[in-house]
Design a protein around this motif. Structure first.
Motif, mmCIF file in Angstrom:
data_model
loop_
_atom_site.group_PDB
_atom_site.id
_atom_site.type_symbol
_atom_site.label_atom_id
_atom_site.label_comp_id
_atom_site.label_asym_id
_atom_site.label_seq_id
_atom_site.Cartn_x
_atom_site.Cartn_y
_atom_site.Cartn_z
ATOM 1 N N THR A 1 94.096 29.479 22.798
ATOM 2 C CA THR A 1 92.690 29.578 23.225
ATOM 3 C C THR A 1 92.561 30.322 24.566
ATOM 4 O O THR A 1 91.504 30.286 25.187
ATOM 5 C CB THR A 1 92.062 28.185 23.312
ATOM 6 N N ILE B 1 93.399 30.186 27.729
ATOM 7 C CA ILE B 1 92.998 29.695 29.051
ATOM 8 C C ILE B 1 94.107 29.985 30.064
ATOM 9 O O ILE B 1 95.286 29.718 29.823
ATOM 10 C CB ILE B 1 92.677 28.188 28.999
ATOM 11 N N ARG C 1 95.153 29.464 34.139
ATOM 12 C CA ARG C 1 94.896 28.706 35.376
ATOM 13 C C ARG C 1 96.254 28.393 35.996
ATOM 14 O O ARG C 1 97.292 28.589 35.340
ATOM 15 C CB ARG C 1 94.111 27.414 35.076
ATOM 16 N N TYR D 1 98.556 23.204 38.620
ATOM 17 C CA TYR D 1 99.541 22.172 38.267
ATOM 18 C C TYR D 1 99.886 21.346 39.501
ATOM 19 O O TYR D 1 99.600 21.749 40.633
ATOM 20 C CB TYR D 1 100.773 22.831 37.651
ATOM 21 N N MET E 1 87.268 22.006 30.169
ATOM 22 C CA MET E 1 88.313 21.251 29.480
ATOM 23 C C MET E 1 88.123 19.771 29.743
ATOM 24 O O MET E 1 87.727 19.376 30.836
ATOM 25 C CB MET E 1 89.699 21.635 30.015
ATOM 26 N N TYR F 1 88.275 21.352 24.569
ATOM 27 C CA TYR F 1 88.068 22.396 25.563
ATOM 28 C C TYR F 1 87.339 23.540 24.890
ATOM 29 O O TYR F 1 87.429 23.735 23.674
ATOM 30 C CB TYR F 1 89.376 22.842 26.219
ATOM 31 N N THR G 1 101.754 22.980 25.101
ATOM 32 C CA THR G 1 100.359 23.369 24.868
ATOM 33 C C THR G 1 99.854 24.372 25.903
ATOM 34 O O THR G 1 98.686 24.728 25.865
ATOM 35 C CB THR G 1 99.466 22.123 24.927
ATOM 36 N N GLY G 2 100.718 24.802 26.841
ATOM 37 C CA GLY G 2 100.149 25.549 27.971
ATOM 38 C C GLY G 2 100.871 26.778 28.433
ATOM 39 O O GLY G 2 100.780 27.138 29.609
ATOM 40 N N LYS H 1 99.117 31.036 29.683
ATOM 41 C CA LYS H 1 98.770 31.387 31.068
ATOM 42 C C LYS H 1 99.983 31.859 31.855
ATOM 43 O O LYS H 1 99.865 32.568 32.838
ATOM 44 C CB LYS H 1 98.151 30.164 31.775
ATOM 45 N N ALA I 1 98.981 19.094 32.034
ATOM 46 C CA ALA I 1 99.121 19.892 30.823
ATOM 47 C C ALA I 1 97.763 20.137 30.167
ATOM 48 O O ALA I 1 97.600 21.074 29.395
ATOM 49 C CB ALA I 1 100.064 19.216 29.851
ATOM 50 N N ALA I 2 96.808 19.277 30.460
ATOM 51 C CA ALA I 2 95.399 19.488 30.104
ATOM 52 C C ALA I 2 95.063 19.274 28.643
ATOM 53 O O ALA I 2 93.914 19.219 28.289
ATOM 54 C CB ALA I 2 94.912 20.865 30.536
ATOM 55 N N VAL I 3 96.047 19.174 27.785
ATOM 56 C CA VAL I 3 95.769 18.872 26.395
ATOM 57 C C VAL I 3 96.547 17.611 26.073
ATOM 58 O O VAL I 3 97.738 17.543 26.339
ATOM 59 C CB VAL I 3 96.231 20.017 25.472
HETATM 60 O O1 PYC Z 1 97.158 24.612 29.314
HETATM 61 O O2 PYC Z 1 95.189 25.121 30.068
HETATM 62 C C1 PYC Z 1 95.951 24.814 29.161
HETATM 63 C C2 PYC Z 1 95.428 24.720 27.810
HETATM 64 C C3 PYC Z 1 94.152 24.795 27.451
HETATM 65 C C4 PYC Z 1 94.107 24.662 26.107
HETATM 66 C C5 PYC Z 1 95.357 24.498 25.647
HETATM 67 N N1 PYC Z 1 96.168 24.548 26.712
#
Ligand code: PYC
Ligand code: FAD
Length: 405
Positions: free
Chosen positions: A65, A67, A69, A72, A265, A272, A355-356, A359, A401-403
């Motif tokens: 998706t 994103i 950023r 952390y 998010m 999100y 999941t991240g 970025k 990790a936001a998810v």
């Molecule tokens: O790590 O920012 C993230 C993120 C958003 C959606 C999935 N991962």
């Protein structure tokens, strides 16, 4: 409409594999392609092949998706993700390819006292590390994102938010294509539809090459960047990694005119959302809780996410969804990546982005190229060694990790 453009050239070469290379990268996702690009550009190593079992960018790179950023918690992570953020800034110019990095702001919602405390802790830690992140009241959050519902009587009321203004989105396919084009132009061979089926080792232990669906290809060094399939590939060299592979799903709506100004998010309610330049709402869910290699997930996960989106943004209640999909993410126990050497001489690994990792694509490729070229980690990825699961020096980023996973 394209008939006037029939003389468009290919963006990258599609050569037959050579008998051997100095470096083979397994996985033509963003991270693998970025690694090859920086091997060639920064280290002058161009006798490199990037192999993919499918088409380049068809894994999580093309399924995420988008994103971007860097907020952390721990210093090690801040250094890694901020390194990536700095590279995002000049990436379109560096690649001469528009990756559409858009700093529209990423806002992470707090719904509980626990969320408020965790986000404020992140904001303080980020400021000390020179990473931008600021606290917003519910009213400030609504001013920044007018569609947001900040009524107090909803199921998960918004108690505030953490905003990283320089966060945003980038165009995932363009990132893969830009790195592929740049690497190919410097002599890197990108070989699609070439599945790695085995890793060959000499009696003394070091790697000698890979078995593939297109025959054996020799290599002095191998970098494995296979995301959700990393465990499978590393098992070919006899290694067991601390990884679990889970589906992570996303979906997009029908396209509408610009209606949503930023990225929002919410880890607590597993949702999100942002709006793509095509106009689609891009929505993501929490991870499916079962281990799987099928790039699909349970419908109940996405309907739960849509419930949350409709509550937070009531104006989207009548939107129709166009399509959904899943990707397989590789989660480590501390939710931080593994980037570095392995116990097998000549074999390097870059995985565990879970999941991240989108970025981090430029930063990850940059430091992994250094690691492969010099045989030693770059100072930024030194803490992200496989060895940390033996020594106990974990980098626990579960909250960042936001998810949910
Ligand atoms: O790590 O920012 C993230 C993120 C958003 C959606 C999935 N991962
Ligand atoms: P991939 O792009 O998956 O590349 C790995 C490649 O390896 C694949 O192309 C695969 O075909 C190839 N491969 C595997 N096995 C073999 C083999 N045996 N032989 C040859 N090739 C092989 N991250 C963010 O930062 N922001 C987000 O908003 C975000 N949203 C996400 C949403 C979803 C739905 C998903 C699934 C992930 C999301 N992520 C996000 C995570 C992010 O997508 C990944 O961390 C990142 O893209 C990983 O990049 P990669 O290049 O390592 O992996």
């Amino acid at each position: 409409a394209f008939s006037a453009h029939k003389n468009w050239g290919h963006q990258w070469r599609s050569p037959e594999p050579k008998a051997a290379y100095d470096v083979i990268i397994i996985g033509a996702g963003g991270h693998g392609l970025a690694t090859a690009y920086y091997l060639a550009k920064v280290h002058g190593i161009t006798n490199v092949a990037v192999l993919d079992k499918g088409w380049l960018g068809g894994g999580n790179t093309g399924r995420n998706t988008t994103i971007v950023r860097s907020n952390y918690l721990w210093e090690e992570s801040a250094a890694l993700y901020q390194h990536a953020l700095n590279l995002w800034d000049g990436l379109s110019q560096d690649l001469n390819y528009n990756v559409m990095y858009s700093k529209r702001g990423v806002m992470m919602l707090a719904h509980t006292v626990h969320d408020v405390q965790v986000f404020k802790r992140h904001i303080h830690a980020n400021r000390l590390a020179g990473v931008e992140n600021e606290w917003m009241t519910p009213e400030e959050a609504k001013e920044f994102c007018p569609p947001l519902n900040i009524e107090k009587n909803i199921r998960y009321p918004v108690m505030g938010a953490a905003l990283q203004r320089v966060g945003g989105t980038a165009r995932h396919d363009a990132v893969a294509w830009g790195y592929a084009r740049g690497a190919s132009a410097m002599g890197v061979d990108i070989i699609q539809n070439c599945a790695v089926t085995g890793i060959r080792r000499a009696p003394s232990g070091e790697i000698t090459g890979v078995e593939t669906s297109r025959g054996f290809i020799g290599a002095k060094k191998i970098g494995c960047v296979a995301a959700g399939n990393t465990s499978v590939v590393m098992a070919m060299a006899g290694l067991k990694l601390p990884l679990e592979s889970n589906p992570l799903q996303a979906l997009v709506s029908e396209p509408v005119k610009p209606a949503f100004p930023c990225v929002v998010m919410s880890n607590t309610i597993h949702a999100y959302i942002s709006q793509s330049d095509k106009g689609e709402l891009v929505i993501g869910a929490g991870t499916d809780q079962f281990v799987s290699y099928s790039q699909a997930g349970g419908l109940h996960i996405t309907t739960h996410t849509l419930d949350a989106i409709c509550e937070l943004f009531p104006m989207f209640r009548r939107m129709r969804m166009l399509r959904n999909w899943g990707g397989i993410v590789d989660n480590t126990p501390d939710r931080s990546p593994i980037i570095g050497l392995t116990p097998v001489p000549g074999l390097y690994v870059n995985c565990g982005w879970g999941t991240g990792g989108f970025k981090a694509t430029p930063g990850s490729g940059h430091v992994f190229a250094h690691t492969i070229a010099t045989g030693a980690p770059h100072p930024i990825n030194a803490p992200f060694s496989l060895d940390r699961f033996r020594t106990g020096r974990l980098i626990d980023e579960a909250a960042a990790a936001a998810v949910a996973h």
